[in-house]
Design a protein around this motif. Structure first.
Motif, PDB file in Angstrom:
ATOM      1  N   GLU A 128       7.710 -34.854  22.151  1.00  0.00           N
ATOM      2  CA  GLU A 128       7.893 -33.677  21.313  1.00  0.00           C
ATOM      3  C   GLU A 128       9.131 -33.777  20.424  1.00  0.00           C
ATOM      4  OE1 GLU A 128       7.218 -29.820  22.838  1.00  0.00           O
ATOM      5  OE2 GLU A 128       5.717 -30.462  24.310  1.00  0.00           O
ATOM      6  N   ALA A 129      10.020 -34.725  20.735  1.00  0.00           N
ATOM      7  CA  ALA A 129      11.230 -34.902  19.928  1.00  0.00           C
ATOM      8  C   ALA A 129      10.891 -35.622  18.624  1.00  0.00           C
ATOM      9  CB  ALA A 129      12.270 -35.690  20.714  1.00  0.00           C
ATOM     10  N   ASP A 130      11.819 -35.541  17.673  1.00  0.00           N
ATOM     11  CA  ASP A 130      11.650 -36.275  16.418  1.00  0.00           C
ATOM     12  C   ASP A 130      11.931 -37.752  16.592  1.00  0.00           C
ATOM     13  OD1 ASP A 130      11.173 -33.980  14.548  1.00  0.00           O
ATOM     14  OD2 ASP A 130      13.144 -33.391  15.282  1.00  0.00           O
ATOM     15  N   ALA A 131      12.703 -38.099  17.614  1.00  0.00           N
ATOM     16  CA  ALA A 131      13.078 -39.485  17.845  1.00  0.00           C
ATOM     17  C   ALA A 131      13.416 -39.648  19.320  1.00  0.00           C
ATOM     18  CB  ALA A 131      14.276 -39.875  16.982  1.00  0.00           C
ATOM     19  N   VAL A 132      13.412 -40.912  19.783  1.00  0.00           N
ATOM     20  CA  VAL A 132      13.719 -41.178  21.186  1.00  0.00           C
ATOM     21  C   VAL A 132      14.511 -42.469  21.288  1.00  0.00           C
ATOM     22  CG1 VAL A 132      11.462 -42.298  21.509  1.00  0.00           C
ATOM     23  CG2 VAL A 132      12.758 -41.551  23.499  1.00  0.00           C
TER      24      VAL A 132
ATOM     25  N   VAL B 293      21.348 -50.651  15.805  1.00  0.00           N
ATOM     26  CA  VAL B 293      19.944 -50.384  15.479  1.00  0.00           C
ATOM     27  C   VAL B 293      19.344 -49.561  16.613  1.00  0.00           C
ATOM     28  CG1 VAL B 293      17.684 -51.394  15.019  1.00  0.00           C
ATOM     29  CG2 VAL B 293      19.751 -52.546  14.211  1.00  0.00           C
ATOM     30  N   LEU B 294      18.930 -48.359  16.298  1.00  0.00           N
ATOM     31  CA  LEU B 294      18.225 -47.522  17.273  1.00  0.00           C
ATOM     32  C   LEU B 294      16.740 -47.716  17.037  1.00  0.00           C
ATOM     33  CD1 LEU B 294      20.403 -44.269  17.196  1.00  0.00           C
ATOM     34  CD2 LEU B 294      20.702 -46.339  18.557  1.00  0.00           C
ATOM     35  N   ASP B 295      16.201 -48.836  17.478  1.00  0.00           N
ATOM     36  CA  ASP B 295      14.869 -49.256  17.056  1.00  0.00           C
ATOM     37  C   ASP B 295      13.743 -48.421  17.623  1.00  0.00           C
ATOM     38  OD1 ASP B 295      15.447 -50.209  19.586  1.00  0.00           O
ATOM     39  OD2 ASP B 295      14.308 -52.061  19.337  1.00  0.00           O
ATOM     40  N   GLU B 296      13.997 -47.625  18.658  1.00  0.00           N
ATOM     41  CA  GLU B 296      12.928 -46.829  19.234  1.00  0.00           C
ATOM     42  C   GLU B 296      12.903 -45.405  18.684  1.00  0.00           C
ATOM     43  OE1 GLU B 296      14.559 -47.877  22.929  1.00  0.00           O
ATOM     44  OE2 GLU B 296      12.680 -48.688  23.693  1.00  0.00           O
TER      45      GLU B 296
ATOM     46  N   HIS C 120      20.129 -53.526  20.451  1.00  0.00           N
ATOM     47  CA  HIS C 120      20.611 -52.420  19.623  1.00  0.00           C
ATOM     48  C   HIS C 120      21.782 -52.787  18.710  1.00  0.00           C
ATOM     49  CE1 HIS C 120      17.886 -49.448  21.153  1.00  0.00           C
ATOM     50  NE2 HIS C 120      18.226 -49.702  22.397  1.00  0.00           N
ATOM     51  N   PHE C 121      22.059 -54.078  18.598  1.00  0.00           N
ATOM     52  CA  PHE C 121      23.075 -54.519  17.631  1.00  0.00           C
ATOM     53  C   PHE C 121      22.576 -55.814  16.993  1.00  0.00           C
ATOM     54  CE2 PHE C 121      27.242 -56.179  16.217  1.00  0.00           C
ATOM     55  CZ  PHE C 121      27.699 -55.050  15.547  1.00  0.00           C
ATOM     56  N   ILE C 122      22.132 -55.710  15.756  1.00  0.00           N
ATOM     57  CA  ILE C 122      21.492 -56.833  15.059  1.00  0.00           C
ATOM     58  C   ILE C 122      22.134 -56.994  13.691  1.00  0.00           C
ATOM     59  CG2 ILE C 122      19.314 -57.742  14.146  1.00  0.00           C
ATOM     60  CD1 ILE C 122      17.862 -56.009  16.242  1.00  0.00           C
ATOM     61  N   ASP C 123      22.532 -58.230  13.399  1.00  0.00           N
ATOM     62  CA  ASP C 123      23.133 -58.546  12.101  1.00  0.00           C
ATOM     63  C   ASP C 123      24.310 -57.626  11.776  1.00  0.00           C
ATOM     64  OD1 ASP C 123      21.278 -60.583  11.707  1.00  0.00           O
ATOM     65  OD2 ASP C 123      19.847 -59.239  10.730  1.00  0.00           O
ATOM     66  N   GLY C 124      25.131 -57.371  12.793  1.00  0.00           N
ATOM     67  CA  GLY C 124      26.335 -56.589  12.577  1.00  0.00           C
ATOM     68  C   GLY C 124      26.122 -55.101  12.456  1.00  0.00           C
ATOM     69  N   ARG C 125      24.933 -54.600  12.848  1.00  0.00           N
ATOM     70  CA  ARG C 125      24.647 -53.172  12.720  1.00  0.00           C
ATOM     71  C   ARG C 125      24.024 -52.635  14.006  1.00  0.00           C
ATOM     72  NH1 ARG C 125      24.921 -50.811   8.025  1.00  0.00           N
ATOM     73  NH2 ARG C 125      23.378 -49.223   8.552  1.00  0.00           N
TER      74      ARG C 125
ATOM     75  N   VAL D 104      24.263 -43.606  20.270  1.00  0.00           N
ATOM     76  CA  VAL D 104      23.983 -42.579  19.267  1.00  0.00           C
ATOM     77  C   VAL D 104      25.244 -42.274  18.468  1.00  0.00           C
ATOM     78  CG1 VAL D 104      23.305 -40.168  18.906  1.00  0.00           C
ATOM     79  CG2 VAL D 104      22.080 -41.571  20.572  1.00  0.00           C
ATOM     80  N   GLY D 105      26.385 -42.164  19.155  1.00  0.00           N
ATOM     81  CA  GLY D 105      27.645 -41.914  18.462  1.00  0.00           C
ATOM     82  C   GLY D 105      27.984 -43.009  17.473  1.00  0.00           C
ATOM     83  N   LEU D 106      27.800 -44.265  17.869  1.00  0.00           N
ATOM     84  CA  LEU D 106      28.078 -45.381  16.960  1.00  0.00           C
ATOM     85  C   LEU D 106      27.113 -45.400  15.782  1.00  0.00           C
ATOM     86  CD1 LEU D 106      28.907 -48.265  19.476  1.00  0.00           C
ATOM     87  CD2 LEU D 106      30.497 -47.025  17.989  1.00  0.00           C
ATOM     88  N   ALA D 107      25.838 -45.055  16.038  1.00  0.00           N
ATOM     89  CA  ALA D 107      24.865 -45.007  14.946  1.00  0.00           C
ATOM     90  C   ALA D 107      25.224 -43.920  13.939  1.00  0.00           C
ATOM     91  CB  ALA D 107      23.460 -44.780  15.503  1.00  0.00           C
ATOM     92  N   LEU D 108      25.686 -42.779  14.435  1.00  0.00           N
ATOM     93  CA  LEU D 108      26.120 -41.707  13.535  1.00  0.00           C
ATOM     94  C   LEU D 108      27.354 -42.129  12.733  1.00  0.00           C
ATOM     95  CD1 LEU D 108      25.643 -38.625  15.889  1.00  0.00           C
ATOM     96  CD2 LEU D 108      24.534 -38.924  13.668  1.00  0.00           C
ATOM     97  N   ALA D 109      28.296 -42.779  13.398  1.00  0.00           N
ATOM     98  CA  ALA D 109      29.500 -43.249  12.697  1.00  0.00           C
ATOM     99  C   ALA D 109      29.148 -44.268  11.622  1.00  0.00           C
ATOM    100  CB  ALA D 109      30.476 -43.858  13.704  1.00  0.00           C
ATOM    101  N   GLN D 110      28.200 -45.134  11.941  1.00  0.00           N
ATOM    102  CA  GLN D 110      27.743 -46.141  10.979  1.00  0.00           C
ATOM    103  C   GLN D 110      27.082 -45.490   9.775  1.00  0.00           C
ATOM    104  OE1 GLN D 110      25.647 -50.000  12.249  1.00  0.00           O
ATOM    105  NE2 GLN D 110      23.959 -48.629  11.767  1.00  0.00           N
ATOM    106  N   ALA D 111      26.186 -44.533  10.032  1.00  0.00           N
ATOM    107  CA  ALA D 111      25.459 -43.872   8.938  1.00  0.00           C
ATOM    108  C   ALA D 111      26.394 -43.055   8.064  1.00  0.00           C
ATOM    109  CB  ALA D 111      24.357 -42.984   9.512  1.00  0.00           C
TER     110      ALA D 111
END
Length: 621
Positions: free
Chosen positions: A392-396, A287-290, A280-285, A423-430
């Motif tokens: 049933e979710a939009d993402a997992v 990644v929520l790949d699933e 979940h951390f690739i090339d400095g980012r 998830v918190g880090l992904a939101l902060a990144q985005a």
């Protein structure tokens, strides 16, 4: 909730059925039973109230030679309709003795169906909602011109008229090569072997025999035969079945030399956290790949709702601290059972984080459906591939904790906290609220946690000694501030679940607003102390709280970071944990509380893996 197995193949049905129930007994242990089609027009049935051992003893009395046949259905029960008793145990039969059924879930219109059957002169022998389905299928098979003699169509005609959430598995003495199952909102997975097919609530039931599995859509039925299976919609048309490969093995579901599963699962927490972070951390980012949400979707989020139950809810409370700190987004945390019964303000810019270890928690599933109806985006955090909530979710985002057999959540909880932080880090990144360097440092801190957990697990003997000392206490209180507060709630929950002891978790600052009235001489109080390095103000305030309870005679068990010399004078008992950043401290401070609860339960003579009245996943509201 309950555990279900169905099998068609060449193996001995009794052995397959009982072994599968043993691996699923954590789903319920109020009663257990099996029904075997012997191939000569008969069903051989045994069922007993209580744990699986009672069923095995009854089978031994009759002799295993009586249970010939390779087609079996079986059930281990968590009671909803009707008390745990022999007559309410599954499988249930129709009046002819030809059709047997096992069931997980609740049939909400069973009362009307029951009255209809009674009016027709059918004698019902149990208090369950399940038994009515056996009689309804029997009536369709033997009496209805449209479905007479057709086992599959008889089942489909009945399930179309049922209301509620259910998995039903039927066998028929005159069709010994076929098992028919149907599901709506409760778990069912198909195991695909060579010349054999398994149907079960959980892949643990058949992992010994095959890793090839198939997940099913809502309102679908599966017809299992020795030469394969077919998946149908309730109207009889073909349905889609999605194959997947199980990524853990039989060894992961065994105790591995530990005296009980919960202790093994506590020991597996370094790996659970590490595996949840992996990839979940690739090339400095990050990644929520699933997941299936683009970064633009995350960028547009202006509010986060977290919905969950039990321990997952406590992990959600920790998510609130992290997400708000890293992203400046407002976060609300809601018990899933309450979420859809009030006017929550949701729209397409709302992200709903739905947390469920099993992916089948009924209250959380309904919260997901409510959120989607309000056009919110839903991201599920789950440990079970192919379960209903992720579908049933939009993402997992899967937690990869592996199978958790002990009913009280341990490694799944820590994996959930880890995933929530991702998830918190992904939101902060985005959203650009944290720099790439800051995100890399936060992720590196997370990656260091498994080693810290391993070090902590090597030094917990004092916790076991304290558990023995306080095992006869009538009440234990837990105090915490900031991220220590959800940990206090989780510690109290574990003690209630396992030791059946009165335990309460409080925000330490609230103590003087009422709960301090509970404090009396020698009352044990467990206190989560934040690091003086990361939270100096909170640290000083919680020392004041410790003084308040000690002045009233309480005995303090203090969990604090290594090197915190200022706290020692205020602790009757000090448990040191490795030092880490403030937000990550719960990944460590939770562990002594897990061990404490398990050891207290052991000292009081209770079954740690199977606490009374509980099941691993709650698939009914």
């Amino acid at each position: 909730m309950c555990g279900i197995i169905g099998y068609v193949g060449s193996r001995g049905g009794l052995q397959v059925g009982v072994e599968a129930l043993r691996r699923m007994e954590y789903r319920g242990y109020d009663s257990a039973g099996v029904a075997i089609a012997d191939g000569t027009g008969n069903l051989i049935i045994e069922r007993k109230a209580g744990e699986l051992a009672n069923l095995e003893a009854a089978i031994a009395v009759r002799g295993s030679g009586e249970f010939q046949g390779s087609t079996v259905i079986g059930h281990t029960r968590w009671a909803t309709h009707g008390s745990p008793s022999d007559r309410n145990a599954h499988p249930h039969l129709d009046e002819t003795g030809k059709i047997a059924v096992v069931h997980n879930g609740i049939i909400e219109n069973f009362a009307a169906l029951r009255e209809e059957l009674l009016a027709a002169g059918v004698e019902l022998k149990s208090e369950t909602d399940t038994e009515v389905t056996a009689h309804l299928v029997s009536r369709a098979y033997f009496s209805c011109p449209e479905t007479a003699g057709n086992f599959v169509e008889s089942v489909l005609s009945v399930v179309r008229g049922l209301v509620g959430a259910f998995t039903l598995v039927f066998t028929h003495a005159d069709h010994p090569d076929t098992v028919v199952a149907a599901r709506r909102s409760t778990p069912l997975v198909v195991g695909v072997g060579e010349g054999e097919t398994f149907i079960a609530s959980d892949v643990a039931a058949f992992i010994e025999h095959t890793r090839n599995a198939v997940e099913l859509d809502q309102d679908t039925a599966v017809v299992a035969r020795t030469d394969g299976f077919e998946v149908l919609n309730f109207d009889g048309t073909p349905s889609v079945a999605r194959p997947f490969v199980i990524d853990w093995d039989l060894e992961a579901a065994e105790k591995g030399g530990f005296p009980y599963f919960m202790l093994k699962e506590i020991a597996e927490q370094p790996r659970a956290v590490s595996d949840t972070l992996r990839g979940h951390f690739i090339d400095g980012r990050v990644v929520l790949d699933e997941q299936r949400l683009a970064e633009q979707d995350l960028r547009e989020v202006d509010k986060v709702f977290v919905v969950a139950c039990g321990s997952a809810y406590h992990s959600g409370l920790l998510a609130k601290y992290a997400i708000e700190h890293w992203t400046r987004l407002p976060v609300e945390v809601e018990l899933a059972s309450e979420f859809r019964y009030r006017d929550s303000v949701l729209d397409s810019s709302t992200l709903v984080l739905a947390i469920s270890q099993s992916g089948e928690t009924a209250d959380t599933l309904e919260a997901v459906r409510h959120a989607k109806a309000q056009k919110a985006r839903v991201l599920a955090v789950c440990n079970t591939n192919g379960s209903q909530i992720p579908r049933e979710a939009d993402a997992v985002l899967y937690t990869h904790a592996g199978p958790e057999i002990g009913v009280a959540s341990t490694k799944a909880f820590l994996a959930q906290v880890t995933a929530n932080y991702l998830v918190g880090l992904a939101l902060a990144q985005a959203r650009g609220t944290k720099s790439p360097g800051d995100i890399a440092r936060e992720f590196a801190d997370l990656e260091a946690v498994p080693e810290l957990i391993s070090r902590l697990l090597e030094s917990v003997e004092s916790v076991r000694e304290l558990a023995q000392r306080y095992s006869e206490s009538s009440t234990i209180l837990f105090l915490g501030r900031h991220v220590g507060y959800p940990v206090a709630l989780e510690g109290a929950l574990k003690l209630k679940e396992l030791a059946y002891m009165h335990a309460e978790g409080f925000a330490a600052g609230e103590l003087k607003h009422g709960p301090i009235a509970l404090v009396e001489e020698d009352l044990p109080i467990i206190v989560m102390v934040p690091s003086p390095k990361t939270h100096p103000i909170l640290h000083s305030k919680i020392l004041s709280n410790i003084r308040e309870v000690q002045a009233r005679g309480a005995r303090t068990i203090v969990i604090a970071s290594e090197g915190d010399e200022t706290v020692a004078p205020f602790a009757d008992h000090l448990i040191e944990i490795p030092s880490t950043s403030g937000l990550l401290q719960p990944l460590l401070s939770t562990i002594p509380l897990q061990i404490f609860a398990a050891e207290v339960a052991q000292a009081r003579g209770y079954n740690v893996d199977k606490p009374r009245n509980l099941a691993k996943s709650v698939t009914v509201e």
